[in-house]
Design an enzyme around this catalytic site. Sequence first.
Site, PDB file in Angstrom:
ATOM      1  N   CYS A 190       0.820  -1.233   0.000  1.00 21.54           N
ATOM      2  CA  CYS A 190       0.000   0.000   0.000  1.00 21.54           C
ATOM      3  C   CYS A 190       0.841   1.264   0.000  1.00 21.54           C
ATOM      4  CB  CYS A 190      -0.938   0.009   1.200  1.00 21.54           C
ATOM      5  SG  CYS A 190      -2.054  -1.375   1.196  1.00 21.54           S
ATOM      6  N   HIS A 238      -3.546   7.053   2.545  1.00 21.01           N
ATOM      7  CA  HIS A 238      -3.902   5.736   2.006  1.00 21.01           C
ATOM      8  C   HIS A 238      -5.312   5.385   2.492  1.00 21.01           C
ATOM      9  CE1 HIS A 238      -3.957   1.614   0.971  1.00 21.01           C
ATOM     10  NE2 HIS A 238      -3.785   1.163   2.195  1.00 21.01           N
ATOM     11  N   ASN A 288     -10.118  -0.315  -0.736  1.00 21.80           N
ATOM     12  CA  ASN A 288      -8.658  -0.210  -0.682  1.00 21.80           C
ATOM     13  C   ASN A 288      -8.084  -0.759  -1.994  1.00 21.80           C
ATOM     14  OD1 ASN A 288      -5.937  -0.438  -0.153  1.00 21.80           O
ATOM     15  ND2 ASN A 288      -6.179  -1.359   1.869  1.00 21.80           N
TER      16      ASN A 288
END
Length: 329
Positions: A113, A255, A285
Amino acid sequence: MKAAITTTAKYLPEEIISNSDLERMLDTTDEWIRTRTGIRERRILRDPEKATSFMCTEVARQLLDKRGISADEIDLIIVATMSPDMIFPSTACIVQGNIGASKAWGFDLSAACSGFVYGLYTGAQFIESGNCRKVMVIGADKMTSILDFTDRSTAILFGDGAAGVILEPAREEGFGILDARLYSDGKNGKEHLLMPAGGSLHPASHETVDNRMHYIRQDGKQVFKAAVMAMADVAEEIMQRNNLTAENIDWLVPHQANQRIIQATAERMGIGMDKVMMNIEYYGNTTAGTVPICLAELDEQNKLHSGSNIVLASFGAGYTWGSVYIKWQ
Ligand code: UT7
């Protein structure tokens, strides 16, 4: 000479998986997903013939188009991903071939990520050194290709998507990517968020397939605690190093893993949610995709102005985490 982002672009597949679609597949509810994560829907690149490189190529073509340059002006292509088309060749090489960037070299960057944030800082080094004039940095993941749709604790979280930027020398001093703090912690991170098989430790076998080892595995609680702490710490550190205050920050671009992690980071920074870019509701996500998708959407909406102070913050598998400070040019 600092590096500045001159162009942004994003690609999201059209097909949506809503929370109610997931209710039909798993023992879960729309309410649980919304309140625990902030997610309502996510995208899926369903076509089995299309992989991460497809989304990256769409992004790369848009970047060239928007900037009005030809592919052979690109010096370097960095693709941050944890779902490459295959282990080799790199997705960056596939993209380079697809767009015909005849003078570019490129590589994939594996930082889950945090991939885009790592990639942005890496790309910036090649601009600052004078070795490159135009660098493409793309964050992309086809997460649905490694999701176990029988595991409700992970299947609800992720989606497919990609976005990227072109980096070039900043026009003026004081603009561009001004600072970054990046970290990793394999000691604590490696057990809690991983895809166990498919690499040299557990090459594909009947056993790895039977044991569902080619899917993402996460200990959500452990990762949640680590993410809250690390993202808030690193964002605070970047503020202190650069004399940034809650007042003079224009945007926090975090994020998008969980709305609660984002809120905790904003709280520690003392900034209101009106200055926090959040689209987790629509995309879930997308791993390396989240931060550049957010940047591209802010840019599309004309919310980034010359002199805007932007703080990026990420956390992901590894663990990897970091923060970047950008003075938008
Ligand atoms: O991007 C990379 C970094 N990743 C992250 O930052 C993710 C960090 N972790 C998280 O965001 C959260 O931990 C999750 C969203 C993954 C989970 O939320 P949580 O509040 O930590 O829930 P939990 O794992 O503690 O589970 C609470 C309960 C459990 O049931 P019991 O044991 O209390 O009976 C789970 O079995 O919720 C249950 N549960 C679900 N229930 C309905 C877990 N997943 C689901 C689900 N639907 N999808």
